[in-house]
Each structure stands twice: as structure tokens, then as C-alpha cells.
Design an enzyme around this catalytic site. Structure first.
Site, PDB file in Angstrom:
ATOM      1  N   ASP A  44       0.938  -1.167  -0.029  1.00  0.00           N
ATOM      2  CA  ASP A  44       0.125  -0.191   0.012  1.00  0.00           C
ATOM      3  C   ASP A  44       0.825   1.084  -0.025  1.00  0.00           C
ATOM      4  O   ASP A  44       0.346   2.257  -0.208  1.00  0.00           O
ATOM      5  CB  ASP A  44      -1.047   0.049   1.234  1.00  0.00           C
ATOM      6  CG  ASP A  44      -0.434   0.188   2.499  1.00  0.00           C
ATOM      7  OD1 ASP A  44       0.958   0.142   2.638  1.00  0.00           O
ATOM      8  OD2 ASP A  44      -1.198   0.013   3.434  1.00  0.00           O
ATOM      9  N   SER A  45       2.066   1.166   0.285  1.00  0.00           N
ATOM     10  CA  SER A  45       3.191   2.292  -0.183  1.00  0.00           C
ATOM     11  C   SER A  45       2.961   2.854  -1.471  1.00  0.00           C
ATOM     12  O   SER A  45       3.426   3.864  -1.619  1.00  0.00           O
ATOM     13  CB  SER A  45       4.449   1.840  -0.233  1.00  0.00           C
ATOM     14  OG  SER A  45       4.692   0.351  -0.907  1.00  0.00           O
ATOM     15  N   ASP A  83      -1.050  -6.293  -0.116  1.00  0.00           N
ATOM     16  CA  ASP A  83      -1.012  -5.627   1.236  1.00  0.00           C
ATOM     17  C   ASP A  83      -2.702  -5.208   1.449  1.00  0.00           C
ATOM     18  O   ASP A  83      -2.924  -4.328   0.923  1.00  0.00           O
ATOM     19  CB  ASP A  83      -0.111  -4.482   1.108  1.00  0.00           C
ATOM     20  CG  ASP A  83       0.450  -3.931   2.110  1.00  0.00           C
ATOM     21  OD1 ASP A  83       0.233  -4.534   3.291  1.00  0.00           O
ATOM     22  OD2 ASP A  83       1.106  -3.037   2.163  1.00  0.00           O
ATOM     23  N   LYS A 114      -0.971  -9.776   3.069  1.00  0.00           N
ATOM     24  CA  LYS A 114      -0.110  -8.964   4.148  1.00  0.00           C
ATOM     25  C   LYS A 114      -0.970  -8.273   4.802  1.00  0.00           C
ATOM     26  O   LYS A 114      -1.843  -7.256   4.573  1.00  0.00           O
ATOM     27  CB  LYS A 114       0.813  -8.252   3.949  1.00  0.00           C
ATOM     28  CG  LYS A 114       1.854  -7.717   4.933  1.00  0.00           C
ATOM     29  CD  LYS A 114       3.295  -7.244   4.436  1.00  0.00           C
ATOM     30  CE  LYS A 114       3.275  -5.848   4.248  1.00  0.00           C
ATOM     31  NZ  LYS A 114       2.555  -4.831   4.800  1.00  0.00           N
ATOM     32  N   GLU A 116      -1.069  -5.840   8.684  1.00  0.00           N
ATOM     33  CA  GLU A 116      -0.444  -5.016   9.737  1.00  0.00           C
ATOM     34  C   GLU A 116      -1.054  -5.350  11.042  1.00  0.00           C
ATOM     35  O   GLU A 116      -2.142  -5.341  11.129  1.00  0.00           O
ATOM     36  CB  GLU A 116      -0.529  -3.529   9.479  1.00  0.00           C
ATOM     37  CG  GLU A 116       0.410  -3.024   8.091  1.00  0.00           C
ATOM     38  CD  GLU A 116       0.585  -1.517   8.062  1.00  0.00           C
ATOM     39  OE1 GLU A 116       0.152  -0.883   9.135  1.00  0.00           O
ATOM     40  OE2 GLU A 116       0.988  -1.101   7.062  1.00  0.00           O
ATOM     41  N   GLU A 183       9.308  -4.167  10.521  1.00  0.00           N
ATOM     42  CA  GLU A 183       9.663  -3.016   9.965  1.00  0.00           C
ATOM     43  C   GLU A 183      10.132  -2.009  11.041  1.00  0.00           C
ATOM     44  O   GLU A 183       9.536  -1.863  11.986  1.00  0.00           O
ATOM     45  CB  GLU A 183       8.553  -2.347   9.361  1.00  0.00           C
ATOM     46  CG  GLU A 183       8.864  -0.979   8.684  1.00  0.00           C
ATOM     47  CD  GLU A 183       7.967  -0.246   7.636  1.00  0.00           C
ATOM     48  OE1 GLU A 183       6.809  -1.104   7.302  1.00  0.00           O
ATOM     49  OE2 GLU A 183       7.991   0.771   7.390  1.00  0.00           O
TER      50      GLU A 183
HETATM   51  O1  KIV Z   1       3.359  -1.053   1.687  1.00  0.00           O
HETATM   52  C1  KIV Z   1       4.625  -1.467   1.664  1.00  0.00           C
HETATM   53  O2  KIV Z   1       5.577  -1.275   0.737  1.00  0.00           O
HETATM   54  C2  KIV Z   1       4.988  -2.338   2.799  1.00  0.00           C
HETATM   55  C3  KIV Z   1       6.565  -2.631   2.854  1.00  0.00           C
HETATM   56  C4  KIV Z   1       7.341  -1.410   3.154  1.00  0.00           C
HETATM   57  C5  KIV Z   1       6.857  -3.792   3.837  1.00  0.00           C
HETATM   58  O3  KIV Z   1       4.208  -2.676   3.610  1.00  0.00           O
END
Ligand code: KIV
Length: 260
Positions: A44-45, A83, A114, A116, A183
Site C-alpha cells: 500500500d506504499s 497488502d 499481508k 499489519e 519494519e
Molecule cells: O507497503 C509496503 O510497501 C510495505 C513494505 C514496506 C513492507 O508494507
């Protein structure tokens, strides 16, 4: 043959480091896949490095699915991890969470998600895994909680914080996660967690002792110039190369040198 979660776990058992990169589009996915990156995280970055938001909070399921579909069209070998964006899975909403995670696989084309969060997310992990959805955990700095954490800062600096993170890792493993992102945690803590759990740890700003490393595409290839995280190493300076190429294009068009 596509990399499986079992392959990733075997890499830990064989002490083979696991390189992971984020990826957000078809063209990049083709490049990274052909280079042999075993795991691509549709992070989600993308909200920050692709869409220009200040945080990952505005990212939605629909945005993630849009990008994940593109990655899945480009990457035929890598394990693709989706994510789960802000507030799309929580123990308070088991049915809604499962519906969202199912969309990641069925519509996004990912093979895993993934999420969090630590111990409090363990019931969500158990439910997803029970439904056949592999889960990568993510603890330490969890960017979706940036307002709760008071900024993007190293987690687990004191004894209590370290114990909490160790307990989180153990809870995620017990719940069935196939790996865990660590992280921005101190390297010695990451080393202890890595030794403590059987599943692979994937570090970002967590030192050299994790089983694998994950980095953001735009950071390592020098595309994102707004901010360079301390833990990043630049393997290319693509923004500078593109800027120079764009200037050459402008010159050639304005001077009638292109098209020939
Ligand atoms: O969204 C992302 O890129 C991440 C990574 C930095 C682990 O969660």
C-alpha cells in the site's frame, strides 16, 4: 513455476536469504519477475510513491486490486503478496475482513495477503488461513497506524516494547502466518525474533539478521526523490536518468531533430 509459500519457508530452513521487492504495475512486474525476484509485494506504499499521498491511509481495496491485477499479469513466477489496506480487516469484522481478503486473491490475482498488526490480529490470521488465504504478518512500524504511533519511528526500543514485539511474532506464527515483515526495529531484536520463530522474517530497516529483506521499488531504484529512507540502498538512479532523457527529447523535438 510460481514460487509458493512453502518455497519461501524452505528458503529459511536452507538459510537462503529471501529478497522481496514491492511492485505496483505490469511493466515493473515483468522486469522484476524476469530478474528472478521470488516475492513481489503489492504494497500500500503505492499510495505514497505512485499516487502522491502523504500516508498510506487513503489507499482502498479497489486501488490495490487495480494495481495487483496489473502485477499479476506481468509476474508469472514470483509469489504475489497483496497488502491489505487501512481498515479493511479487523477482528471486529470477521465477515467483512474475509470478503476483502478473498477479493485480493480472486480479483487481484495475488497468492497471499499481508496484514499489519500483532497479537490482536491473530484471530484474523487464523480465519484467513482457515479459508485458504496465506498471510504475511507485519509488525514493528506499521505505517497504517502512523497517527497512533506518533510518526514513522523505530519501534521496540525499550524492554517492554521488545517483549511486546516478540509476543506479537509468536502469536502470528501460532495463528498460521507463513512469514512476518519486521519494519524499523532494532537489529538485535530482529535477530532474536528471527531465531525464535520457524517462519521467515522479512526485514525493512531491521538490520541484517532477518531471513529476508523487503525494499520499496521506488527507493532502491532511485525513482522517488521526495524522501530517501535511511535503510535504503540505491541500486540505480532512474529518476535522474529519466530526467536527462526527457531533456534530450525536448531538445530534439524543439530543434526538429526528432522525428528524423
Ligand atoms: O507497503 C509496503 O510497501 C510495505 C513494505 C514496506 C513492507 O508494507
Amino acid at each position: 513455476m510460481r514460487v509458493t509459500i512453502q518455497d519461501v519457508q524452505k528458503m529459511k530452513r536452507n538459510a537462503q536469504p529471501i529478497p522481496v521487492l514491492t511492485c505496483y504495475d505490469y511493466t515493473s512486474a515483468k522486469i522484476l519477475d524476469s530478474a528472478g525476484v521470488p516475492v513481489l509485494l503489492v504494497g500500500d506504499s503505492l499510495g505514497m510513491v505512485v499516487l502522491g499521498h502523504e500516508t498510506t491511509i487513503p489507499v482502498t481495496m479497489d486501488m490495490m486490486i487495480h494495481h495487483c491485477r496489473a502485477v499479476s499479469r506481468g509476474a508469472k513466477n514470483a509469489l504475489i503478496v497483496f497488502d491489505m489496506p487501512f481498515a479493511t480487516c479487523s477482528p471486529a469484522d470477521p465477515a467483512g475482513s474475509l470478503r476483502n481478503a478473498a477479493r485480493a486473491l480472486a480479483e487481484g490475482g495475488a497468492q497471499a495477503v499481508k496484514i499489519e498488526g500483532g497479537t490482536h490480529m491473530a484471530p484474523v490470521v487464523t480465519a484467513f488461513v482457515g479459508a485458504g488465504i496465506p498471510v504475511m504478518g507485519h509488525i514493528g512500524l506499521t505505517p497504517q497506524s502512523v497517527y497512533q504511533l506518533g510518526g514513522y519511528r523505530v519501534q521496540g526500543r525499550d524492554g517492554a516494547g521488545q517483549e511486546r514485539l516478540q509476543a506479537d511474532a509468536v502469536a502470528l506464527e501460532a495463528a498460521g502466518a507463513f512469514s512476518i515483515v519486521l519494519e524499523l526495529v532494532p537489529a538485535d531484536l530482529a535477530a532474536r525474533i528471527t531465531a525464535q520463530v520457524r517462519i521467515p522474517t522479512i526485514g525493512i530497516g531491521a538490520g541484517p539478521h532477518c531471513d529476508g529483506q523487503v525494499q520499496v521499488f521506488h527507493d532502491v531504484f532511485g525513482l522517488y526523490e521526495d524522501f530517501v529512507p535511511k535503510h535504503t540502498k540505491r541500486y540505480a538512479t532512474v529518476a535522474a536518468t529519466l530526467r536527462e532523457a526527457a531533456k534530450t527529447y525536448i531538445t530534439e523535438v524543439t530543434q526538429h531533430r526528432f522525428p528524423e
